[in-house]
Structure formats: C-alpha cells, structure tokens
Design a protein around this motif. Structure first.
Motif, PDB file in Angstrom:
ATOM      1  N   ASP A 179       0.825  -1.219   0.000  1.00  0.00           N
ATOM      2  CA  ASP A 179       0.000   0.000   0.000  1.00  0.00           C
ATOM      3  C   ASP A 179       0.858   1.267   0.000  1.00  0.00           C
ATOM      4  N   GLN A 180       2.156   1.123  -0.237  1.00  0.00           N
ATOM      5  CA  GLN A 180       3.024   2.303  -0.227  1.00  0.00           C
ATOM      6  C   GLN A 180       2.663   3.287  -1.333  1.00  0.00           C
ATOM      7  N   LEU A 181       2.114   2.760  -2.439  1.00  0.00           N
ATOM      8  CA  LEU A 181       1.692   3.653  -3.513  1.00  0.00           C
ATOM      9  C   LEU A 181       0.594   4.589  -3.021  1.00  0.00           C
ATOM     10  N   ARG A 184       2.151   7.190  -0.911  1.00  0.00           N
ATOM     11  CA  ARG A 184       2.869   8.145  -1.754  1.00  0.00           C
ATOM     12  C   ARG A 184       1.890   9.119  -2.399  1.00  0.00           C
ATOM     13  N   GLU A 185       0.736   8.626  -2.836  1.00  0.00           N
ATOM     14  CA  GLU A 185      -0.266   9.512  -3.438  1.00  0.00           C
ATOM     15  C   GLU A 185      -0.799  10.509  -2.409  1.00  0.00           C
ATOM     16  N   ARG A 707      -4.493   9.368 -14.842  1.00  0.00           N
ATOM     17  CA  ARG A 707      -4.789   8.682 -13.576  1.00  0.00           C
ATOM     18  C   ARG A 707      -5.778   9.468 -12.719  1.00  0.00           C
TER      19      ARG A 707
END
Length: 824
Positions: A179-181, A184-185, A707
């Motif tokens: 879940d690091q993405l 980061r978001e 995105r």
C-alpha cells in the motif's frame, strides 16, 4: 538537506584559555539554540560570536572583527545596531537560517554582576510578524504536519494575521508494503496543497524518514523539525473549546495532532501570546477547483513566464487597494469555487459593482489608504502593536464606518459583507482620547499619551519640561557666575548630568564644584543643587516612560479584546476590495458575466486571453469560440507553430478559472459547467535534479492526468510524444487520445498537436472533432489569422516558420526539398 535544521549545528569552538562570564552566558544560550544564529544583546548592538559571526558577516556584508585580538586564538565577532536590526534579520532568513533574539531581561542598573539574558524569540520564515519583512500582497504561511492512525493532518497559519486552516488526508491504518503507492499519493496531495498555498516554512516530525518523498516534492520551502511528542491533540482540543467548541467535532485526530504541533512549535519559537489565532477554517479539497503545480505554472496563474508578477493572471486581476484585497484575490485564483450557489453570490456582487459605478468608486475610495487591518489586528492580538499601529487602526475603523454606511443597502453577498463590518466606535474613541495625534513607533520614543488624558502623566510631563528648562537656566547662570563662557551642562545616559569645563578654564572653577569625571580635554563637575535636580528630573522622566507604557499596554489589551471583530472586519474588507477590483477590471476591459451551471458544457463565444490581450493592447486580440459538451468532448487542433494553438488552449483554461473564481470573463458570452480540475501538459521541460529527461517529464505529466481526471475535468494538451521518435510519439499520442475518448470518464479536452495522423481519429470517434488554426499564404509566405476553424490543417508549415525565424535561404530551400522527398 539545506534548511531542514535551520542554521549551522554546533561546531567545535576554541575560545582560548580565558572565558569571561559574558561569553559563558553566550555559549550556554547558543547550545540551547544551536540551529539558529544567536543575536546577543550588548548595549545598543546585537553581537554574534564564533561560527555565527563568520557566517553572518559573509551574508550581511558587515565587518568581521574579533574579541581578544591579542590572544593566540581570538574570538570572531560581528554586530548590528539593535534599532535597525530588521533588514539584517530578513537577509539571514532569506539565506535559509533561523535567528534567535537574546535580550537583557533585567535592568542593568539594578543587576548584581552579569546582566541576565534570555532568548525571547526564535524567528523563522514562517513566524515573521514585522510589517517591513512581509510582502503585503502575499500571505506568510507556516504549515505543521501531524499524523495519526487516521492519516495526515496539516495545520496552516499566517502568524501575522492569525488566519488558521486545517486540512486532513485519510490513510489506511495498516499501511503494508503493497500500500506504499497509496501513501505516496497521499504525500503527493499534501505536497500539492503546500505548494499551492505558497507555504514559507514546513515543520515536520524529526523522526520521520518516511516523509522524504514530501521533502522532495517541496524543495524550495524552508524546513524545520520538531519532536513528534509536540503534536498534542489534547492541547488542540482544549484550545478549540475556548475559541470554537463546534469546530472541534468537525476535525479528526490527524487534524488535532497537526494543530497541537502548530501551537507547540509557536510556543517554542514565537514565544508570545497566541491569542490572535482565529478559530480554524476546515478546508475540503472538493470545495475548490484543483490546480496542480504544473497547471499553475503553465497558465501563469501567479507568476509570469519569467517568474515575475508581470505576465501572470494575478498581476492582471489584482486591483486591490488594500493588502487584504490583494491576498483575497490571490486566494480566489488559487482556489476557485465548485459550488454554483457560492459562485453566483460572488458574481452577483461583482455585477452590482460593475453597473453601479458610483457605489464602486465610493467603496474603493473609502478602502484606499486604510492600510493592512488584518496584520494590524494580528500584531494587536499578539501584544506586539506599537502606538503608531493603534493610531492606524483608529483611522481604518473610521473608514470602515464610511464603507458600511455606503454599501449596507446592497443585497446578497455585497450587503452581507458590508453589514458584517463593525466600526467599533467605542474603541476608536478610547484610542483617540488616549494617544497623541501623531504617536511614535515605540513607547520609549514618547510622548504617547495625550495631554489631559491622565493627571499623573500631565504632572510628570510638566515636571520634566520644567526640569529641562531649569538645566538651561543653570548653564546660563553658572557661565555668569564663573565667567567661563564655554561652560556647558551636559547629560550622559550612564553618568547623568554634569557641568563640563575645559582644562584651560579649570582655574576659574568655584570651590563648591565637586569633580565627577576626567576627560581628555575637560573635567566634569557636580554641585549639590545639580544632584538634587537630577534626582527629581530623571525620576520624573523614568516614571513618565513607565506610566505611559502601562497606559499603552492597557489600551492594547482593550483593543485585543475585540480580536474576533477585527478579524471579521479584515475578512469582509478583503472580500469587498477583491470584488471591487474584479468589477473595475470587468468594466475597463469589457468582460461579461459567465453563466455557471451544473451541466457538463463549456461554451465560449469570442473568448480572449486576458493577460495577452492586456499586454498587447496596441493590436486587437483575435477572439475565438470554444464548444465542449457531450457531443464534442475532444477538440483536436492542428496547425503551424506560432499560429496561436497554445494561446487558445490557455485562454479557455483561464476563462474557466476566472468564472469559477467569481470573476467576469473576457468573452462575448460564456456558459461554464462546473469543472473540478484543470490539467495541462504544455511545452518541453526537464528535471535534471531528479534525473528526468524532457520526455520522461512529459510522460509523467500525461500519466498523472490520465490517472487523476474525472468527467468534470478540463484537460489542455499541447503536444504529446514530441520528445521521442516520430512513430513512438504518434503511437503514444494516438493511445492517449483514444483513452480520453473511450476508456476515460469523458473529460473535456483541447488537444493541440503537430501529428496530423491523429486527425483520422475523427472518423472513428464520434465525440472527437478536428479543428485548425487558419493560415493564409501570400507571396511565397504565410500569414497567421489566429482563428480556430473547423476541420484539420491542410498541411504543415514548419519550413515556412523556419524561414520567418531567419533561417538562411539555402537552408530553407534544402528543407523544402527534403520535405518533398520524405512526403513521397
């Protein structure tokens, strides 16, 4: 990382074998503030020693000297006058340093031994309060990051005004590696908000290496650190209960942590009362049109192409006659509204002021010269106001009365703001009855209190006045008595009053003169009569200064009791000034009121680029239409360079931005369906510090658009795929266009491209239409007509543009030949 820890950390010092009590005191205070330049008060100067002196002397361009010059290891030293320290502090802050101000905290006359000193304030870029160190048109934001299991909180304040905002960003309680993405978001969203606000200082927990991504995304902002324990949510809740209990329930745990951290950081650095902080405004991103950093830059919202105010939308739109109005317009442009009702209320007010020229002129005349009421209120609430500040406040409140009387009959938002103004006439009466007509910048510079306001002040002032007259009479009398024509009665702040006689006249000195001090060319004496008068005179002057200080402090406390009303006044004045400026702009440049609706269409008739039109007013700007709706989602625009494609894209984006900010727009008519985000991909730029080529930057920006966009977004694409090979570029541009039409949520799009192959998509995609910039060929050259017309461009004009740019004729002919060969 420059600036994260402020000034230089502790260094090895070699002060020599002897360390005076004063230097020991300095080093003790320096060790407690090792990350700041320590300005150490000695008499009329702030002195800096050791590595601070070496660093400050270079930045401030002042002489670096040394203490104990004859020692084997002299101590570096430099200093600046205390009465003119602000410009020097500003230079140190601009160099990315903190400044700790150390003052004498006891009267030297009553001190036994070394005078006690303490650091009374640590000045950082986000805690500046002094008017001369602030841009009046720009807020000075300090942001503190807090974190809880629920996510991140951001507390943002302008210490100079007391404005306070809270932002919260949800985060899953269990952030696994997968879940690091998402994390980061979230940090990206935080960085976008921090950059959009123009934060001057960002404070982060000092044990949070996982926030490195946030630091990387905010490279130009001064960073400070604090212990994570400072983010005390309980402290925030207790404070909220005293200022706005209802707000506490609308803030989550992350917001409370950030607010607690903000208050702790200010207590440690600012070290003054925080009573001027207003109840926080809870900010939700969905309430405003999102403009990321790339879009703000490409549309020149705040800064022009060369990083200056000139050439920017803000530079054009800001016609504020008060600093509050300028800051309000800036906020409106950076945070356009997404509520049709809120936009309509703002537009209604602007329309009234467009049509009623007399009302607009009256309001702007009353506002002009009012000064910065918001920052005045901030200094009063912080108990750092000067006598001159209170006099300015009284003048401003008198003008507020005129504004209210003139505009209170209006309806809607205009009338609401006018009626919310409180002239605080009782406070004005107290200030005018207490202060002299032209008060000084400091109490000690006196006089401050008006004659007739306070009986003891009048008595002491009369005694001091008579005493000074007595001194003049004494000098004349003693000259006659002694026959010494050069005899003078002088005053020295350290030694007091004395009769000064040159050495050539010492034989004429009377017997009742008592020697007090020997000088190079004279002697100083006192008499019993002079000593008695000195006691009475200096006692009266000191008591007068003390009493005036007490009376002024009481007056500041009275004014600070109206902090909430003063803050409300400043907000209303900023809104009135901003709308008056927008109305004047609309009147002068022939702007029209846009029609705002919940629909999905953007229809502009004869739209114009607001900034270019104003900058090149000598030649008429060629207007153009734009229609984006459910049947025409994408406008694919082809045509040569320099013909106006980029201008067209930008003008549509700026018209939408202005409309949702509550401004009239440069067009014959405009119908704007609410937009939630404006995305731009314009031009070629690299990010060498991050190791990204121009093509990588282009692809990152494009990926971000695809995105993040929604069916309410407006997408402005000026070339995609030009940074790689022709076939790769066409393939990428083709795929992006198809995605926007087929797989995307239907975002309204303007796409300017040189890839004419893309025009074939109009045969396959029903919501895509081809447009081009009209060009006329004339006598072996081309003329740009600046008109957007239906249909694709007939051909490329790149060689003709190269000829216009001044390419040698032989090169032009060779290019034409190669073009013919390649086209075959």
């Amino acid at each position: 990382m420059a600036g994260v820890e402020g000034a230089a950390s502790k260094a090895t010092r070699k002060p020599g074998p002897k360390l005076t009590p004063m230097l020991s005191q300095y080093l003790r205070l320096k060790d407690a503030h090792h990350d700041a330049i320590l300005m150490f008060r000695l008499g009329d100067f702030y002195e800096m020693f050791f590595e601070d002196a070496e660093r400050a002397a270079a930045i401030l361009d002042i002489t670096l000297t040394s203490r104990n010059k004859n020692d084997p290891q002299p101590i570096p030293l430099c200093g600046v006058p205390h009465h003119a320290v602000e410009p020097y502090i500003q230079k140190l802050l601009a160099a990315g340093l903190k400044v700790a101000i150390c003052e004498q905290v006891e009267d030297p006359r009553g001190a036994k031994g070394l005078v006690e000193r303490e650091v009374v304030r640590v000045i950082t870029p986000g805690t500046v309060l002094e008017e001369e160190n602030l841009d009046p048109r720009t807020p000075s934001f300090l942001a503190v990051l807090g974190e809880s299991e629920a996510g991140f909180g951001l507390a943002v304040t302008d210490v100079s005004t007391g404005e306070l905002r809270i932002f919260e960003y949800a985060q899953s309680p269990d952030v696994a590696d997968a879940d690091q993405l998402a994390r980061r978001e979230t940090l990206d969203a935080l960085a976008e908000e921090i950059n959009r606000l123009g934060v001057r200082e960002l404070v982060l927990p000092n044990d949070a290496p996982e926030l490195q991504h946030l630091l990387d995304r905010t490279p130009r902002i001064f960073k400070s650190r604090m212990p994570r324990s400072w983010c005390d949510a309980d402290d925030a809740l207790q404070w909220l209960a005293t200022v706005d209990a209802d707000t506490a329930g609308t803030i989550g745990s992350a917001g409370h942590a950030a607010l607690g951290g903000l208050r702790s950081y200010l207590r440690e650095t600012y070290r003054g009362t925080l009573g001027h902080l207003r109840a926080p405004e809870i900010c939700h991103p969905r309430d405003t049109l999102a403009l990321d950093e790339v879009t703000r830059m490409n549309l020149n919202v705040v800064y022009g192409p060369h990083g200056e105010r000139r050439g920017s939308l803000l530079g054009l739109v800001d016609r504020g006659v008060t600093p509050m109005g300028s800051r309000t317009v800036r906020r409106w442009l950076l945070s356009p509204l997404t509520s049709c009702h809120a936009i309509a209320r703002r537009l209604d007010a602007v329309e009234v002021l467009v049509e009623d020229v007399g009302l607009r002129a009256d309001i702007r005349e009353a506002l002009a010269g009012m000064g910065d009421v918001e920052r005045l209120a901030g200094r009063i609430g912080a108990r750092r106001a000067s006598p001159r500040d209170l006099a300015r406040l009284a003048t401003a409140l008198t003008r507020i009365k005129n504004v209210r009387e003139r505009a209170s009959s209006a309806t809607g938002l205009l009338g609401d703001l006018a009626c919310s103004l409180d002239p605080l006439q009782d406070l004005v009466g107290r200030i005018e009855a207490t202060l002299v007509d032209d008060p000084p910048a400091t109490v000690r510079a006196g006089p401050v209190v008006r004659t007739g306001c306070h009986a003891e002040v009048d008595e002491l002032r009369e005694l001091a006045r008579d005493g000074k007259g007595w001194v003049v009479a004494l000098e004349a009398r003693e000259r006659t008595r002694t026959g010494i024509g050069s005899l003078k009665v002088k005053y020295n702040r350290v030694s007091g009053y004395a009769i000064e006689v040159t050495k050539a006249n010492l034989a004429s000195v009377p017997e009742d003169y008592v020697r007090k001090q020997t000088l190079a060319g004279a002697e100083r004496f006192v008499t019993t009569e002079l000593k008695e008068q000195e006691r009475r005179l200096l006692g009266a002057e000191e008591r007068l200064r003390q009493l005036e200080g007490e009376i002024f402090s009481e007056l500041v406390e009275e004014a600070a009791a109206f902090q909430r009303a003063l803050g409300a006044n400043a907000t209303a004045l900023g809104g009135l000034d901003a709308m008056g400026g927008l109305a004047e702009l609309a009147h002068d440049r022939g702007y029209v009121r846009p029609q705002i609706g919940e629909g999905n269409a953007i229809i502009v008739q004869e739209g114009r680029h607001p900034v270019l039109e104003a900058m090149h007013s000598a030649e008429p700007f060629v207007p153009n239409d734009c229609t984006l709706d459910d049947s025409q989602q994408i406008m694919l625009i082809t045509g040569p360079n320099m013909a106006g494609k980029s201008t067209y894209l930008r003008q549509v984006g700026l018209i939408v931005l202005l409309a949702q900010a509550g401004s009239f727009v440069p067009a014959a008519s405009a119908e704007i369906g609410i937009v939630d985000r404006i995305f731009t991909r314009v031009g070629a730029s690299d990010d060498l510090t991050a190791g990204d080529s121009t093509f990588m930057v282009e692809m990152r920006e494009t990926a971000n658009i695809l995105r993040e966009l929604t069916d309410r977004s407006l997408v402005l694409l000026d070339e995609i795929g030009r940074g790689t090979s022709t076939y790769d570029g066409i393939a990428i541009a083709w795929a992006v266009t198809e995605y926007l039409h087929d797989q995307g949520p239907g975002a309204k799009t303007l796409f300017a491209t040189h890839f004419y192959e893309l025009t074939a998509l109009a045969e396959e995609r029903p919501r895509l239409r081809n447009y081009s910039v009209a060009v006329r060929e004339w006598q072996d050259s081309i003329v740009f007509l600046r008109r957007i017309v239906a249909g694709p461009a007939s051909r490329s004009y790149g060689v003709e543009v190269a000829r216009l740019a001044g390419m040698p004729e032989s090169g032009v002919e060779r290019a034409r030949g190669q073009l013919t060969t390649l086209e075959r």
